[in-house]
Write a protein that holds these residues in place. Structure first.
Motif, PDB file in Angstrom:
ATOM      1  N   SER A 151      17.842 -49.407 -50.686  1.00  0.00           N
ATOM      2  CA  SER A 151      17.259 -49.231 -49.352  1.00  0.00           C
ATOM      3  C   SER A 151      16.307 -50.384 -49.077  1.00  0.00           C
ATOM      4  CB  SER A 151      16.512 -47.903 -49.270  1.00  0.00           C
ATOM      5  OG  SER A 151      15.415 -47.901 -50.180  1.00  0.00           O
ATOM      6  N   ARG A 175      20.408 -56.349 -43.365  1.00  0.00           N
ATOM      7  CA  ARG A 175      20.919 -55.135 -42.722  1.00  0.00           C
ATOM      8  C   ARG A 175      22.174 -55.488 -41.919  1.00  0.00           C
ATOM      9  NH1 ARG A 175      22.006 -49.807 -42.121  1.00  0.00           N
ATOM     10  NH2 ARG A 175      23.098 -49.758 -40.139  1.00  0.00           N
ATOM     11  N   HIS A 282      17.484 -50.274 -34.689  1.00  0.00           N
ATOM     12  CA  HIS A 282      17.057 -49.012 -35.298  1.00  0.00           C
ATOM     13  C   HIS A 282      16.047 -49.323 -36.406  1.00  0.00           C
ATOM     14  CE1 HIS A 282      20.216 -47.077 -33.040  1.00  0.00           C
ATOM     15  NE2 HIS A 282      21.121 -47.839 -33.607  1.00  0.00           N
ATOM     16  N   ILE A 285      15.215 -46.947 -39.415  1.00  0.00           N
ATOM     17  CA  ILE A 285      16.083 -46.864 -40.595  1.00  0.00           C
ATOM     18  C   ILE A 285      15.554 -47.751 -41.711  1.00  0.00           C
ATOM     19  CG2 ILE A 285      18.413 -47.385 -41.438  1.00  0.00           C
ATOM     20  CD1 ILE A 285      19.486 -46.592 -38.758  1.00  0.00           C
ATOM     21  N   ARG A 288      13.293 -45.999 -44.143  1.00  0.00           N
ATOM     22  CA  ARG A 288      13.762 -44.819 -44.877  1.00  0.00           C
ATOM     23  C   ARG A 288      14.223 -45.215 -46.270  1.00  0.00           C
ATOM     24  NH1 ARG A 288      17.532 -42.336 -40.030  1.00  0.00           N
ATOM     25  NH2 ARG A 288      15.876 -42.113 -38.463  1.00  0.00           N
ATOM     26  N   PHE A 291      18.015 -44.323 -47.204  1.00  0.00           N
ATOM     27  CA  PHE A 291      19.193 -44.905 -46.558  1.00  0.00           C
ATOM     28  C   PHE A 291      19.726 -46.050 -47.406  1.00  0.00           C
ATOM     29  CE2 PHE A 291      21.412 -47.772 -43.717  1.00  0.00           C
ATOM     30  CZ  PHE A 291      22.315 -46.898 -43.137  1.00  0.00           C
ATOM     31  N   THR A 589      27.933 -39.068 -47.558  1.00  0.00           N
ATOM     32  CA  THR A 589      26.727 -38.247 -47.505  1.00  0.00           C
ATOM     33  C   THR A 589      26.641 -37.455 -48.802  1.00  0.00           C
ATOM     34  OG1 THR A 589      25.524 -36.601 -46.198  1.00  0.00           O
ATOM     35  CG2 THR A 589      27.880 -36.264 -46.454  1.00  0.00           C
ATOM     36  N   SER A 667      24.407 -40.078 -39.527  1.00  0.00           N
ATOM     37  CA  SER A 667      24.357 -41.058 -38.448  1.00  0.00           C
ATOM     38  C   SER A 667      22.992 -41.741 -38.446  1.00  0.00           C
ATOM     39  CB  SER A 667      24.602 -40.373 -37.096  1.00  0.00           C
ATOM     40  OG  SER A 667      24.475 -41.306 -36.053  1.00  0.00           O
ATOM     41  N   GLN A 668      22.997 -42.979 -38.884  1.00  0.00           N
ATOM     42  CA  GLN A 668      21.732 -43.712 -39.023  1.00  0.00           C
ATOM     43  C   GLN A 668      21.050 -43.964 -37.689  1.00  0.00           C
ATOM     44  OE1 GLN A 668      22.692 -48.020 -39.832  1.00  0.00           O
ATOM     45  NE2 GLN A 668      24.681 -47.097 -40.216  1.00  0.00           N
ATOM     46  N   PHE A 673      18.572 -38.357 -38.779  1.00  0.00           N
ATOM     47  CA  PHE A 673      19.324 -38.886 -39.916  1.00  0.00           C
ATOM     48  C   PHE A 673      18.728 -38.366 -41.233  1.00  0.00           C
ATOM     49  CE2 PHE A 673      19.307 -42.134 -43.283  1.00  0.00           C
ATOM     50  CZ  PHE A 673      20.664 -42.205 -43.552  1.00  0.00           C
TER      51      PHE A 673
END
Length: 894
Positions: A151, A175, A282, A285, A288, A291, A589, A667-668, A673
C-alpha cells in the motif's frame, strides 16, 4: 619498412592491381636493360645478343612476377577471384544445384537470424534505464504463496526508514489507473501512472523530447502536465515533434504534454502516460493501508548492495510495521524482484524453444548443403585429382572448395537476411502487445552482424567436411578408380547417408515438438470457458470525470444503457459487470467464512459485481441454488453467488448453499471501500475461465451491482449478428449519453467480440505453435530433399551396375525394392536418433504444454508416418527413372 607502411603498401596494391603490374613490368625492363648494357663490349657482342644473355641470367619472368605478387599478398586474392569465376561458370551450367543450395542456406540463415534477433531484443539487450540490474520491484509475500503490492503508506514507511535508506538510493510508489485519453474526436482508454518526484530520477532515463515531471508539478495549484510513452506518441500523434506544449484531454481535463520518453522506457508496463501523484482523483485511497491493488513500488539498490543484503536492512522496519499494524502487516514480509523480470515476463521459455528450433533448421540446412557439396566434390574427384597431379597443393584445393562454399553462403546470407527482416516485421505485427518490448523490434546493425556471423558459420559447416574429404585420397588412387568407372567412392556414399540420417533425426525432433504444441493448442482451445461466447459483445462504460459520481447515479446510467441496447434489433439481451471475462482486468477481495478459520493470510477471491440478468445473457449454468432475483437487487442485506472453485475450496464435500460469508467492498473509488458486507450464499455457478482457457479458474464471488455499484464497468450484449450490430449499438449508447461515445474511438467506444478476445488470449500458444510448425515443415522438406539427393546421386553413380543387373534379368520391382531397403535403413536410423533427441529436448517445451504428455503416442506415430511418407516419395521418383534405363545405353555410357 614499418608495419604501418607495409600495410599501407598492401592496401595500395590491392586497390590498384593494374598499376602494380605495370610497375613490375617497368622494373623488369629497366633491370634487363642495365644488365644487357654491361654485356655490350669491345668483344663484338651485339645489342640483341646482350639482351638474350641478360634474359637468361634473369630467369623466368613469370616466376619472378608471381613471387613478387605472393610477397605482396596478391596470390591469395588472385586465387579467390579465380575460384569465384570458376564457381560462377559452374553455377551457370547447373542452375538447379545453385538455386537449391542458395535457397536452403537462405532458409536456415533467415530463420536463425530472425529468432536470434527477437531473442536479442527481448532477452539480451538492456532495458533503457540506467543500471537496470539494480532496479527492483518491492512486493509483499506471506507464508502460503500469497503475493500483493504494498500500500502507499507501507511504501512511504519503507522510503523513510533509516535502515532501508542504507540499502536503496530511493523508493517510490506508483499508483496506476485507467484513464480516457481524448485527442480531437478520438478517445481511448490508456494506462496512467501517477508518480512522485523521485520516480524519474530512479529510472535514470533522459526523455527523448522535453522533460520529465518536476517537484513543482506536484503542487496542488500547478497546471496539469503529463509525460507520454514513445509508443503512444507514435500511435496516437504520429511521432509529431510539436507534441510538446500540446493540450490533450485526460478524463475530460485539459492536460499539457511536457515530455516523451524513449522507446522501451516504460514502467510500470501498463503505463502510457505519467502524471503527478498529487493529481490522482482518489487521494483518500493513498492513505489506506489496506489497499494493495493497481500500484507498483519501485526501488534502486545502492552500488555494492545486493538483494539479500537489502532484505536484511528491511527486516527491522518489516517487524515494526507488523507490530504497529497487525491486522494488515502481521503475516506479510517484503520481497524484491528485478524489474526486468516483470517487463519480460514468462516469455523466456517460448523464445528459448524457438531458438532451439531455429538452430535445428540451420543444422538441417547445413547438413543438406554439405551433402550436396559432398556429392559435387565426389563427381569432381577426377578433376581435383588431375589438379593435384599437376602440382596443386592440398591447401590450394581446400581453399578453392571453401571459397565456393563461402560464396554460396554469402548469396544465401543476403537472401536470408531479407527473409529475416520480413519475418521480424511479421512477428511484431502478429504478437503486438503480447510480446514484451515489441516496439524495439527492428533490424539494425546487431541483426546484420548476427546474419553475417551465421553466414560465416554456415559456410564453415557446409564446406569444411566436403573439402577435407575431397583431399584425403591420393591423386593416383582417384585417377585409377575413375579409369575403372568407380568414380563415386563407397565411403562417401555412406557419409551422405549419415548426413541424411541426421537430417531425419532433426526433422523428427521438430515435428514431435510441433505436434505436441498443436495438441496443447487444440486441447486448450477446446476447453469449455463456462459460457457461450458466440455473439457476445462487450463495451467499456467510462463516465466522464465528475459525472455519475454517486452510486445511485451510476446504477441508473447502467439501467438505461441495458434498456437502450436491448431495444436494438438483433439484440438478445444485455447485462452489466465490473470486469468481463478475458478482459485482462480483475480485482480481488478478502473473504471470511462464518465458523471457519481463514485458510491463509490472504484469503483472497475474485470480486465481480453483476446485474440480475448476467447469468442468462452469458448463458452460464448453475451448479446449485439460484441466481439473484429482484429482491436481491433491491435489498442491501447481502446475497452472494460463488463459483465451484470457491465452493470446493471452502466447503469441500459439503453444501455451500446457505453458508454465511463476509466480503469487503472492493471499489476503490467509493467512500465505503474496504467496508465489510455479510450475507448468505444463495447459489453456485459453474466455473468460468476469466483470463485464459489453460488456467484453472480461481475462486470467485458475485455481488449484485446495486449492492456495490462500480464507477465504471463493462456492458455485455448478446446479439444474433455479432460485431455487425456495433453501429446500431453505438447509436443507442450515444442516445443515452453522447459523452460515452467518441467518433473513431478504438478503445472506449467500440464493441469487442468475446470470441475474438478468447482467440487473442491463446495468441502466445498460437505463435509458438505456428513458428515451430513452420520450422518442422521446413525440416521435413529439407530432409526429403536430402533423401532425394542421396538416392538420385546414388543411382547416377550406379548407372552401370543397374544396367548390368537389368541385362542379367533383374526386374524393375527388384531394383525399386533394393533402393527402398537402403532408404528404410536411413529412416530407421533417423527415427531412433530423433525419438531419443525429442524425448531429451522435450524439457524445453514442457512449460508450454497443456494437458499433453511429452511421450504422447499419437504425436510420435503421426510424425514417424510423415517422415516415412516423405522418404518414400523422395525415393520413388528417382527409382522410377532408374527402372527406365536401357541396359545397353547405360553400359555403353560407362
Amino acid at each position: 619498412m614499418s608495419v604501418i607502411d607495409g600495410l599501407r603498401h598492401r592496401v595500395r596494391v590491392w586497390l590498384d592491381r593494374d598499376a602494380y603490374d605495370r610497375e613490375m613490368d617497368e622494373e623488369v625492363r629497366h633491370h634487363l636493360a642495365l644488365d644487357a648494357a654491361q654485356h655490350v663490349g669491345p668483344d663484338g657482342r651485339s645489342a640483341s645478343e646482350a639482351e638474350l644473355i641478360a634474359r637468361r641470367r634473369f630467369g623466368n619472368r613469370t616466376f619472378h612476377k608471381e613471387e613478387r605478387r605472393r610477397v605482396a599478398g596478391l596470390a591469395m586474392f588472385d586465387g579467390a577471384a579465380l575460384d569465384a569465376r570458376h564457381l560462377t561458370r559452374w553455377l551457370r551450367r547447373s542452375p538447379g544445384f545453385a538455386a537449391l543450395a542458395i535457397l536452403t542456406i537462405a532458409l536456415g540463415i533467415g530463420v536463425t537470424t530472425a529468432v536470434v534477433s527477437i531473442a536479442d531484443h527481448v532477452l539480451v539487450r538492456s532495458l533503457p534505464f540506467g543500471d537496470t540490474d539494480r532496479l527492483m520491484m518491492m512486493v509483499e509475500l506471506d507464508g502460503h504463496g500469497g503475493f500483493r503490492t504494498p500500500s502507499a503508506p507501507t511504501a512511504e514507511d519503507w522510503r523513510q526508514d533509516a535502515g532501508t535508506a542504507q540499502a536503496f538510493d530511493g523508493v517510490t510508489y506508483v499508483r496506476g489507473d485507467g484513464v480516457t485519453l481524448r485527442v480531437g474526436d478520438e478517445a481511448e482508454t490508456v494506462g496512467d501512472g501517477f508518480v512522485s518526484p523521485e520516480f524519474f530520477p530512479l529510472l535514470k532515463t533522459r526523455p527523448l523530447l522535453g522533460r520529465t515531471l518536476l517537484p513543482d508539478d506536484q503542487r496542488a495549484d500547478a497546471p496539469l502536465v503529463a509525460v507520454i510513452t514513445h509508443r503512444l506518441w507514435q500511435r496516437r500523434f504520429g511521432g509529431d515533434r510539436a507534441i510538446l506544449g500540446r493540450s490533450i484531454s485526460i478524463d475530460s481535463i485539459p492536460t499539457t504534454v511536457v515530455g516523451v520518453m524513449p522507446p522501451g522506457a516504460v514502467y510500470p508496463p501498463f503505463a502510457d502516460v505519467w502524471q503527478p501523484i498529487t493529481k490522482f482523483k482518489h487521494q483518500d485511497i493513498l492513505l489506506r493501508r489496506g489497499f494493495h491493488a493497481d500500484s507498483r513500488t519501485l526501488a534502486r539498490l545502492r552500488a555494492g548492495v545486493d538483494s539479500a543484503r537489502a532484505m536484511a536492512f528491511m527486516q527491522p522496519v518489516a517487524r515494526r510495521l507488523a507490530q504497529d499494524y497487525p491486522a494488515d502487516q502481521a503475516k506479510w514480509m517484503p520481497a524484491l524482484f528485478p524489474v526486468r523480470n516483470e517487463i519480460i515476463g514468462n516469455i523466456r521459455p517460448m523464445l528459448l524453444t524457438l531458438a532451439a528450433g531455429a538452430a535445428a533448421v540451420l543444422l538441417l540446412a547445413c547438413a543438406n548443403v554439405a551433402g550436396l557439396l559432398l556429392a559435387r566434390v565426389t563427381a569432381r574427384s577426377r578433376e581435383l585429382a588431375v589438379r593435384g597431379a599437376l602440382g596443386a597443393s592440398r591447401g590450394r584445393v581446400v581453399r578453392q572448395l571453401l571459397t565456393e562454399s563461402l560464396i554460396l553462403s554469402a548469396l544465401g546470407g543476403v537472401l536470408g537476411t531479407a527473409l529475416a527482416a520480413f519475418g521480424v516485421k511479421v512477428v511484431a505485427k502478429l504478437m503486438g502487445d503480447r510480446l514484451p518490448r515489441v516496439e524495439e523490434l527492428v533490424v539494425d546493425q546487431r541483426v546484420l552482424l548476427v546474419a553475417a556471423s551465421v553466414t560465416l558459420l554456415t559456410a564453415l559447416l557446409c564446406g569444411v567436411w566436403p573439402a577435407l574429404r575431397a583431399t584425403r585420397h591420393r591423386s593416383s588412387e582417384v585417377l585409377r578408380a575413375s579409369a575403372s568407372g568407380a568414380v563415386g567412392l563407397r565411403r562417401d556414399s555412406r557419409l551422405r547417408r549419415m548426413l541424411v540420417t541426421v537430417q531425419f533425426a532433426l526433422a523428427l525432433m521438430l515435428l514431435v515438438g510441433a505436434g505436441l504444441l498443436m495438441q496443447s493448442f487444440r486441447r486448450a482451445a477446446a476447453v469449455d470457458v463456462g459460457f457461450d461466447p458466440r455473439g457476445v459483445l462487450t463495451f467499456r462504460v467510462a463516465p466522464p470525470s465528475g459525472a455519475y459520481a454517486q452510486p445511485g447515479e451510476a446504477a441508473a446510467l447502467y439501467d438505461r444503457l441495458m434498456v437502450a441496447t436491448r431495444a436494438v434489433p438483433g439484440v438478445v439481451d444485455a447485462a452489466f459487470i465490473n470486469h468481463a471475462p478475458f478482459g485482462r482486468a480483475a480485482i480481488t477481495t478478502s473473504v471470511e467464512v462464518e465458523g471457519r478459520p481463514m485458510l491463509d493470510s490472504s484469503n483472497q477471491v475474485f470480486y465481480r459485481t453483476v446485474s440480475g440478468n448476467y447469468l442468462d445473457t452469458m448463458h452460464m449454468a448453475l451448479a446449485g441454488g439460484r441466481w439473484f432475483d429482484d429482491a436481491d437487487l433491491r435489498s442491501q442485506t447481502g446475497s452472494f453467488v460463488i463459483n465451484q472453485a470457491m465452493a470446493k475450496l471452502y466447503w469441500p464435500g459439503t453444501n455451500a448453499i446457505g453458508q454465511r460469508i463476509t466480503v469487503r467492498r472492493a471499489s476503490q473509488a467509493r467512500a465505503d471501500f474496504g467496508k465489510p458486507m455479510s450475507g448468505t450464499v444463495v447459489g453456485v455457478v459453474r466455473d468460468v475461465h476469466q483470463q485464459r482457457q489453460d488456467v484453472v479458474p480461481d475462486p470467485e464471488v458475485y455481488v449484485p451491482y446495486t449492492t456495490e455499484t462500480w464507477p465504471w464497468g463493462m456492458l455485455v450484449v448478446r446479439t444474433r449478428d455479432g460485431v455487425r450490430s456495433s453501429p446500431a449499438l453505438l447509436r443507442a449508447i450515444k442516445a443515452v449519453d453522447p459523452r460515452l461515445v467518441a467518433t473513431g474511438d478504438p478503445g472506449t467506444a467500440s464493441f469487442t467480440g468475446i470470441e475474438d478476445t478468447i482467440a487473442k488470449s491463446l495468441a502466445p500458444r498460437r505463435f509458438s505453435m505456428t513458428l515451430i510448425s513452420a520450422f518442422a515443415a521446413c525440416a521435413l522438406l529439407l530432409a526429403g530433399i536430402g533423401m532425394y539427393g542421396v538416392v538420385a546421386y546414388g543411382i547416377a553413380q550406379r548407372t552401370r551396375e543397374i544396367g548390368v543387373r537389368k541385362a542379367l534379368g533383374a526386374t524393375d520391382g527388384l531394383i525399386v525394392r533394393q533402393l527402398l531397403r537402403e532408404t528404410a535403413w536411413v529412416v530407421v536410423g533417423g527415427v531412433v536418433l530423433g525419438c531419443g533427441g525429442a524425448w531429451a529436448a522435450g524439457r524445453l517445451i514442457r512449460g508450454l504444454l497443456f494437458d499433453t504428455q511429452l511421450t504422447d503416442p499419437g504425436t510420435f506415430v503421426l510424425t514417424i508416418g510423415l517422415l516415412g511418407a516423405a522418404a518414400l516419395g523422395a525415393t520413388l521418383l528417382p527409382a522410377r527413372r532408374a527402372t527406365r534405363l536401357d541396359p545397353t545405353i547405360a553400359m555403353r555410357g560407362e
